[in-house]
Design a protein around this motif. Structure first.
Motif, PDB file in Angstrom:
ATOM      1  N   ILE A  11       0.810  -1.182  -0.107  1.00 22.28           N
ATOM      2  CA  ILE A  11       0.049   0.001  -0.141  1.00 22.28           C
ATOM      3  C   ILE A  11       0.982   1.227  -0.153  1.00 22.28           C
ATOM      4  CG2 ILE A  11      -1.832  -1.115   1.076  1.00 22.28           C
ATOM      5  CD1 ILE A  11      -1.079   0.278   3.768  1.00 22.28           C
ATOM      6  N   ASP A  12       0.166   2.588  -0.207  1.00 22.74           N
ATOM      7  CA  ASP A  12       0.842   3.641  -0.227  1.00 22.74           C
ATOM      8  C   ASP A  12       1.069   3.959   1.098  1.00 22.74           C
ATOM      9  OD1 ASP A  12       1.527   6.137  -0.759  1.00 22.74           O
ATOM     10  OD2 ASP A  12       0.204   6.736  -2.126  1.00 22.74           O
ATOM     11  N   ALA A  52       0.429   7.711   1.906  1.00 22.48           N
ATOM     12  CA  ALA A  52      -1.192   7.997   2.209  1.00 22.48           C
ATOM     13  C   ALA A  52      -1.450   7.301   3.307  1.00 22.48           C
ATOM     14  CB  ALA A  52      -1.748   7.557   0.716  1.00 22.48           C
ATOM     15  N   ALA A  53      -1.139   6.100   3.595  1.00 19.41           N
ATOM     16  CA  ALA A  53      -1.662   5.728   4.860  1.00 19.41           C
ATOM     17  C   ALA A  53      -1.056   6.231   6.050  1.00 19.41           C
ATOM     18  CB  ALA A  53      -0.827   4.294   4.936  1.00 19.41           C
ATOM     19  N   HIS A  61      -9.319   0.710  12.551  1.00 21.98           N
ATOM     20  CA  HIS A  61      -8.344   1.153  11.453  1.00 21.98           C
ATOM     21  C   HIS A  61      -7.144   0.390  11.388  1.00 21.98           C
ATOM     22  CE1 HIS A  61      -6.851   4.595   8.968  1.00 21.98           C
ATOM     23  NE2 HIS A  61      -6.541   3.407   8.302  1.00 21.98           N
ATOM     24  N   LEU A  68      -6.600  -2.840  10.423  1.00 15.99           N
ATOM     25  CA  LEU A  68      -6.854  -3.036   8.882  1.00 15.99           C
ATOM     26  C   LEU A  68      -5.487  -2.891   8.329  1.00 15.99           C
ATOM     27  CD1 LEU A  68     -10.093  -1.971   8.135  1.00 15.99           C
ATOM     28  CD2 LEU A  68      -9.643  -3.960   7.799  1.00 15.99           C
ATOM     29  N   THR A 102      -6.561   4.702  -0.076  1.00 23.89           N
ATOM     30  CA  THR A 102      -5.954   3.762   0.567  1.00 23.89           C
ATOM     31  C   THR A 102      -6.649   3.070   1.657  1.00 23.89           C
ATOM     32  OG1 THR A 102      -3.909   5.002   0.184  1.00 23.89           O
ATOM     33  CG2 THR A 102      -3.725   3.424   1.773  1.00 23.89           C
ATOM     34  N   HIS A 103      -7.390   3.875   2.314  1.00 22.63           N
ATOM     35  CA  HIS A 103      -8.184   3.373   3.403  1.00 22.63           C
ATOM     36  C   HIS A 103      -9.397   2.717   3.050  1.00 22.63           C
ATOM     37  CE1 HIS A 103     -10.373   4.237   7.643  1.00 22.63           C
ATOM     38  NE2 HIS A 103     -10.318   3.112   7.419  1.00 22.63           N
ATOM     39  N   ARG A 126      -9.800   0.913   0.395  1.00 22.59           N
ATOM     40  CA  ARG A 126      -9.251  -0.115  -0.267  1.00 22.59           C
ATOM     41  C   ARG A 126      -8.789  -1.168   0.925  1.00 22.59           C
ATOM     42  NH1 ARG A 126      -4.737  -2.943  -2.838  1.00 22.59           N
ATOM     43  NH2 ARG A 126      -3.108  -1.308  -2.111  1.00 22.59           N
ATOM     44  N   LEU A 127      -8.458  -0.524   2.024  1.00 21.45           N
ATOM     45  CA  LEU A 127      -8.295  -1.736   3.208  1.00 21.45           C
ATOM     46  C   LEU A 127      -9.652  -2.070   3.518  1.00 21.45           C
ATOM     47  CD1 LEU A 127      -5.506   0.220   5.252  1.00 21.45           C
ATOM     48  CD2 LEU A 127      -5.343  -1.931   3.785  1.00 21.45           C
TER      49      LEU A 127
END
Lengths: 195, 195
Positions: A149-150, A153-154, A186, A189, B185-186, B188-189
């Motif tokens: 994942i990015d 961004a995360a 969150h 995840l 990104t969130h 997608r998770l």
DNA sequence: CCGGTGTCAATACAGTCGTAATGTGAAAAC
DNA sequence: GTTTTCACATTACGACTGTATTGACACCGG
């Protein structure tokens, strides 16, 4: 030279009073006279240590960022030394949530400054650096565990989420434990499911 | 009866001016005289339609929530009818992000009111209902696709994230596309990885 | 046509604001 | 002991605030 006084201490005294005023009445309740009364000193003395109100506000804003960074340091120091990225992030974000009264007081003041910064770009600059560092740090923690994942961004998402949840807690839209549940959901995840 | 005037229209005219003033100078710049000048009317007229400043502020706050709910409706209407939960959530959250100037202006005003609400519980009440509904709606969307996570917490996280990202965009801590990346990104998770 | 009523305008008022100016007293320097 | 200098206190000022009051004007029902 006449009487010697600790300027720093006096300023801290005044800024503390300012925080109390702002926490209970918002930034619009902050006036020289109100702050002076709250601090138990005369308005003239406040004026003596802060030439202008803007200068006083600048000091208050610096005080807020300094206070939160101190909170972060304390939380990190109190935590067991070797920590997984997930635990590190959780420790950091939960100490930033306004879960008890002192943090709520600071939070209310911070929100006021946030609104102030949305209109006064000069104030926004002081907050920007801290936010960028936090995002970068979070991104590093994410990068350490997943490559799918990015991370940048995360990272932004992690502290953005914390900020939003803080807002809701402060406004009573969300209870403290509900905010923690949302945060943990969150975090699970992001950190506990692999690519 | 004398001249008949559309009260609603006059009030909207004044509230619009109030929004412009608040968007550029914050809530503290909102005064009867400023708003009147911005609206191109006399202060007496403003006073005629709003007996008190608090009443005017209440109308402004209602105007904000009404405006955002209108934005939501428009976005949902413009989207293709059958939508996956993930797409629905994404549509909703991206229309709430302050990605263009009109939304940024509204956002700045909203932040001011948020700070106001953190101190004035009466104002917080008006915002609470909308937030709760959004959380519940988001929770439903999450529940529709996964049973392994706390849907309510995930829902709160979704709109909390949006709120936090909005704040950062408004303060220039984050660019618009960076906020969208964080959001995606969130999403997608939450939505694209199954239990 | 004519009082009456809703719409607006203008002004007055008491209070608070930030800032500047001035005064007072004490401690340090010489 | 005098003088300088910093630490405060007090007061004054103009600008602005929200609200109340008063008045002019236009319109409409009778």
């Amino acid at each position: 030279m006449p009487k010697k006084v600790d300027h720093q201490e006096r300023r801290a005294l005044i800024i503390d009073a300012l925080m109390r005023v702002a926490a209970s009445g918002g930034l619009e309740a902050v006036s020289l006279r109100h702050v002076a009364t709250e601090a138990g000193v005369t308005a003239g003395m406040v004026q003596h240590y802060f030439a202008t109100k803007d200068e006083m506000m600048r000091f208050a804003l610096e005080g807020i960022v300094e206070r939160t960074s101190a909170r972060i340091d304390a939380a990190m120091a109190a935590a067991p030394s070797p920590m997984t990225p997930a635990a590190t992030v959780r420790t950091l974000l939960t100490t930033l949530l306004p879960l008890d009264e002192p943090r709520r007081a600071d939070g209310r003041v911070a929100v006021s400054f946030l609104a102030y910064a949305a209109v006064e770009p000069a104030a926004a600059g002081l907050l920007r650096e801290g936010t960028q560092q936090m995002i970068a740090f979070m991104a590093d923690q994410v990068r350490a565990v997943r490559a799918d994942i990015d991370a940048e961004a995360a990272g932004a998402g992690l502290i953005g989420l914390m900020e939003g949840l803080s807002l809701y807690v402060l406004n009573g839209h969300l209870a403290g434990d509900a905010a923690i549940r949302a945060l943990d959901t969150h975090l699970r995840l992001v950190f506990s499911s692999e690519a």
